[in-house]
Design a protein around this motif. Structure first.
Motif, PDB file in Angstrom:
ATOM      1  N   SER A  22       0.805  -1.221   0.000  1.00 44.43           N
ATOM      2  CA  SER A  22       0.000   0.000   0.000  1.00 44.43           C
ATOM      3  C   SER A  22       0.843   1.279   0.000  1.00 44.43           C
ATOM      4  CB  SER A  22      -0.949   0.007   1.205  1.00 44.43           C
ATOM      5  OG  SER A  22      -0.207  -0.065   2.403  1.00 44.43           O
ATOM      6  N   LEU A  23       2.131   1.134   0.167  1.00 46.87           N
ATOM      7  CA  LEU A  23       3.006   2.302   0.114  1.00 46.87           C
ATOM      8  C   LEU A  23       3.120   2.820  -1.317  1.00 46.87           C
ATOM      9  CD1 LEU A  23       5.885   0.925   2.356  1.00 46.87           C
ATOM     10  CD2 LEU A  23       4.123   2.560   3.025  1.00 46.87           C
ATOM     11  N   PRO A  24       3.345   4.113  -1.491  1.00 43.70           N
ATOM     12  CA  PRO A  24       3.521   4.634  -2.848  1.00 43.70           C
ATOM     13  C   PRO A  24       4.778   4.035  -3.494  1.00 43.70           C
ATOM     14  CG  PRO A  24       3.623   6.413  -1.220  1.00 43.70           C
ATOM     15  CD  PRO A  24       3.424   5.139  -0.478  1.00 43.70           C
ATOM     16  N   ILE A  25       4.634   3.617  -4.736  1.00 43.73           N
ATOM     17  CA  ILE A  25       5.748   3.031  -5.481  1.00 43.73           C
ATOM     18  C   ILE A  25       6.078   3.959  -6.637  1.00 43.73           C
ATOM     19  CG2 ILE A  25       6.549   1.045  -6.822  1.00 43.73           C
ATOM     20  CD1 ILE A  25       4.484  -0.670  -5.389  1.00 43.73           C
ATOM     21  N   ASP A  26       7.352   4.238  -6.813  1.00 41.61           N
ATOM     22  CA  ASP A  26       7.827   5.040  -7.925  1.00 41.61           C
ATOM     23  C   ASP A  26       7.309   4.452  -9.245  1.00 41.61           C
ATOM     24  OD1 ASP A  26       9.868   7.073  -8.988  1.00 41.61           O
ATOM     25  OD2 ASP A  26      10.479   5.196  -9.969  1.00 41.61           O
TER      26      ASP A  26
END
Length: 122
Positions: A22-26
Motif C-alpha cells: 500500500s506504500l507509494p511506489i515510484d
C-alpha cells in the motif's frame, strides 16, 4: 533473482506481493514490476495475464520500446499476428533509437514469417 533461477511461481508471488504494497511506489519501479510480471506469466504459459501485465507497464511508460516488443511476442504466442504486427509497426514509427528500431524491425520480419507459416498450414 527468482526469475533468473527459473523459479517462476515464486517470482510471480514476489512481483504480485511487491505490487500489492500500500506504500507509494515510484512509477519506474512499478513499470518494471509489471514488465517482470508479464515475463513471468509468459514463462508460465499464461499469455492472457502476461498481456494484461505488459499493457499496464506500457500505460506507465509508453516510450519503453522493450514493452512493445514484449507485447508483440506475447500476442504472437497467442497467434494474434495481425495485432502483434500492428504493435511492432507502431513502435517502429515512435522509436527514436536506431539500434532499438533495427531490433524492432527484425522482430517485425520474424512475426510476419510466423504469420505466413500459420496461414500456409490453414
Amino acid at each position: 533473482q527468482l526469475f533468473k533461477e527459473k523459479r517462476y511461481k515464486e517470482a510471480l508471488a514476489a512481483y504480485q506481493n511487491a505490487l500489492s504494497v500500500s506504500l507509494p511506489i515510484d512509477t519506474a519501479i512499478k513499470c518494471a514490476l509489471y514488465g517482470n510480471l508479464a515475463s513471468t506469466f509468459f514463462k508460465l504459459g499464461d499469455f492472457e495475464d502476461a498481456l494484461k501485465s505488459c499493457r499496464k507497464a506500457q500505460e506507465l511508460n509508453p516510450d519503453l520500446m522493450k514493452l512493445h516488443a514484449r507485447a508483440a511476442t506475447i500476442l504472437g504466442s497467442m497467434h494474434k499476428y495481425d495485432e502483434a504486427i500492428e504493435v511492432l509497426q507502431s513502435a517502429i514509427k515512435r522509436c527514436p533509437d536506431e539500434d532499438k528500431k533495427t531490433s524492432l524491425q527484425r522482430s517485425l520480419s520474424n512475426m510476419k514469417i510466423s504469420q505466413e507459416k500459420i496461414r500456409k498450414r490453414e
